[in-house]
Write an enzyme that holds these catalytic residues in place. Structure first.
Site, PDB file in Angstrom:
ATOM      1  N   GLU A  90     -11.384   1.201  -2.805  1.00 51.20           N
ATOM      2  CA  GLU A  90     -10.600   1.501  -1.607  1.00 51.20           C
ATOM      3  C   GLU A  90      -9.335   2.241  -2.015  1.00 51.20           C
ATOM      4  OE1 GLU A  90      -9.269  -2.150   0.253  1.00 51.20           O
ATOM      5  OE2 GLU A  90      -8.947  -3.108  -1.688  1.00 51.20           O
ATOM      6  N   ASP A  99       0.808  -1.225   0.000  1.00 57.94           N
ATOM      7  CA  ASP A  99       0.000   0.000   0.000  1.00 57.94           C
ATOM      8  C   ASP A  99       0.844   1.279   0.000  1.00 57.94           C
ATOM      9  OD1 ASP A  99      -2.095  -1.858   0.391  1.00 57.94           O
ATOM     10  OD2 ASP A  99      -1.878  -1.703   2.561  1.00 57.94           O
TER      11      ASP A  99
END
Length: 566
Positions: free
Chosen positions: A188, A15
């Site tokens: 997301e 991420d």
């Protein structure tokens, strides 16, 4: 032109949130239940990266005691504005079931190395929150939105909420859904950028598995549901490129160079298959977890960002024209004599900081106080570092004098509290001090040697333990002199320490394999173990430059690692 080789941050570095401040690039990565929270790297050329101190290094900034595995820090967002760094991070407390209980926090610092301010609580609307600094001075929090109701999809679009810089609080009355995603669902990891008169919204979709992708939407405003998705194919995905060396790309962020080139950093994974498996089902096992890749980006005639070379991305990417050469270690090998009173930056603990309750370091040894088992999520004396290569050896010297089978100290390969193996010194009723190898697989514990546990000769002060990881499998060895090692006749399947294996039985599958040092004394007597002469040595398996091993490196995920040379 110089080439950047992906992944740029091998091993569990998921991420990525990338920014540039002047001529230096910074990447922040998720750390989940591992402490300290948020992993930071710096570079001036996007190719060579140096590890920085983690910002969430105190229990004031991060309290994860008792957090479930793969809870904790999800998708931190690093930004720079108003002369300081802003870090938004999520502490997730629940991962399974209808709910995702979490809290989003904000901390700031004028120096990337800290100190970081005490955390400001933002909200718990959803995870993957990021802070957008508009050019009019206003700031907004964009985030995934969680819906627990079983009759709705749990991923309820992207919510945008204005942040008040005077009160340092969100203004919940300004919250609105700006994007619902595409039919792929699971939107997301939002990041907003302003370019060409548009707001561009980068969104991950499809879940962080092999169907993962990143899409881009844009709008002239930040109004509710005003964003339109880029036409055509996704911005990046490997769902339809199963033979590519890089898989699962998506969930990332954008950065520009001083001269105006554009790059996108995203999570990536490198699966492998057992020799008796299809390469399609399963697509593979990602024992190194989700790593960080980088791709070069251009803007098409319609003003949409596109990945150079197509949405599958490239293994070798053109470096920036204005790159400043950056000195960094050639690989991630580590030798630690534990001479200082603080742990090396590569070491991590679980959920809580390394304190005297867990142990101490210095004077050429790491002393660990025996606490709970490796299945314990509260009181655990484990110090571990990431697997960052498919082929490596890790060795340590152990001094331990147990008087009960409830006392164990040694070397572990660890994914989470339900998936690990352990080569350790312990005691049994037959031979006294012995060496055993055990494994926890989906919570099922197996002792491999049992009554054939290796007897440690009387008067032996030290035992050396070594693990040899060879991509698909790994073994343990022991020595009583540090020179002559004997292989323990137990070969373990490395796939059990992969995201993909954990996903088959548990929803928290977001980290990667670690190798570590652990002391267990669940009898409660807190027997101490001493560790010294630790060495983690990578064996050159990361996708190599042409002819290093006499073969041609390619874009394929098959045949590009020197499996026959190790």
């Amino acid at each position: 032109m110089s080439k950047i080789q992906n992944p740029i941050l091998p091993g569990f570095n998921a991420d990525p949130s990338i920014i540039r401040v002047d001529d230096t690039y910074y990447i922040a990565n998720s750390t989940f239940e591992w402490f300290p929270g948020v992993r930071l790297h710096a570079s001036k050329d996007l190719e060579h990266w140096n590890l920085l101190p983690s910002p969430l290094s105190t229990s004031t900034l991060l309290d994860m005691r008792g957090n479930v595995s793969s809870g904790g820090i999800w998708a931190p967002d690093l930004s720079y504005a108003d002369g300081k760094f802003w870090l938004v991070y999520t502490d997730v407390k629940v991962t399974e079931g209808a709910f995702k209980d979490m809290t989003n926090y904000l901390t700031t610092a004028t120096d990337i190395n800290g100190p970081w301010s005490d955390p400001i609580k933002l909200n718990g609307v959803g995870f993957d929150a990021s802070l957008f600094h508009d050019d009019d001075g206003r700031k907004y929090l964009a985030q995934q939105t969680w819906d627990h109701r079983e009759y709705n999809h749990p991923f309820d679009g992207i919510t945008l909420t204005e942040f008040d810089t005077q009160t340092m609080k969100l203004r919940p009355q300004t919250a609105r859904t700006i994007y619902n995603g595409t039919p792929v669902k699971l939107p997301e990891g939002p990041h907003i950028y302003k370019e060409n008169g548009y707001y561009y919204l980068f969104i991950a979709q499809g879940g962080t598995v092999f169907a993962h992708q990143e899409v881009v939407a844009r709008s002239k405003t930040l109004d509710a549901l005003s964003f339109e998705t880029a036409p055509g194919e996704p911005f990046i995905t490997n769902f339809d490129t199963p033979d590519h060396y890089l898989q699962k790309q998506g969930h990332g962020s954008l950065v520009s160079t001083p001269s105006g080139e554009w790059y996108y950093a995203s999570l990536v994974a490198r699966p492998w298959n057992h020799h008796n498996e299809s390469s399609r089902d399963p697509r593979g096992w990602c024992t190194l977890g989700r790593e960080t890749s980088i791709q070069k980006v251009y803007w098409d005639e319609s003003g949409w960002p596109r990945v150079e070379g197509g949405h599958g991305g490239k293994t070798f990417v053109d470096a920036p024209k204005d790159a400043i050469p950056t000195e960094a270690p050639a690989d991630h090998s580590q030798a630690d004599d534990f001479t200082t009173p603080t742990l090396d930056l590569n070491w991590n603990t679980l959920r809580v900081p390394f304190t005297e309750a867990m142990g101490r370091t210095g004077n050429s040894k790491l002393t660990l106080v025996g606490q709970g088992s490796l299945a314990n999520t509260h009181d655990l004396s484990l110090v571990a570092r990431r697997w960052q290569a498919f082929y490596f050896d890790a060795t340590v010297r152990v001094k331990f004098n147990p008087f009960s089978y409830q006392q164990m100290a040694g070397l572990t390969n660890y994914y989470n509290d339900s998936h690990w193996s352990f080569a350790f010194v312990t005691w049994n009723e037959i031979n006294g001090h012995v060496i055993e190898v055990s494994e926890n697989n989906r919570g099922n514990y197996t002792s491999y040697l049992k009554n054939d546990a290796i007897k440690i000769p009387e008067g032996t002060e030290y035992v050396w333990l070594r693990t040899k990881v060879r991509k698909e499998s790994y073994t343990y060895e022991y020595s009583f002199d540090g020179k002559n090692f004997v292989e323990i006749p137990v070969t373990l399947d490395a796939a059990i320490l992969s995201d993909d294996y954990i996903l088959q039985s548990y929803g928290g599958f977001f980290t990667g394999a670690f190798v570590g040092l652990a002391a267990v004394d669940y009898s409660g007597y807190e027997l101490e173990a001493e560790f010294s002469q630790f060495k983690y040595e990578e064996l050159g398996d990361h996708l190599l430059a042409d002819n290093t091993y006499g073969f041609k490196a390619s874009e394929s995920r098959f045949g590009d690692a020197p499996e026959n040379n190790m």
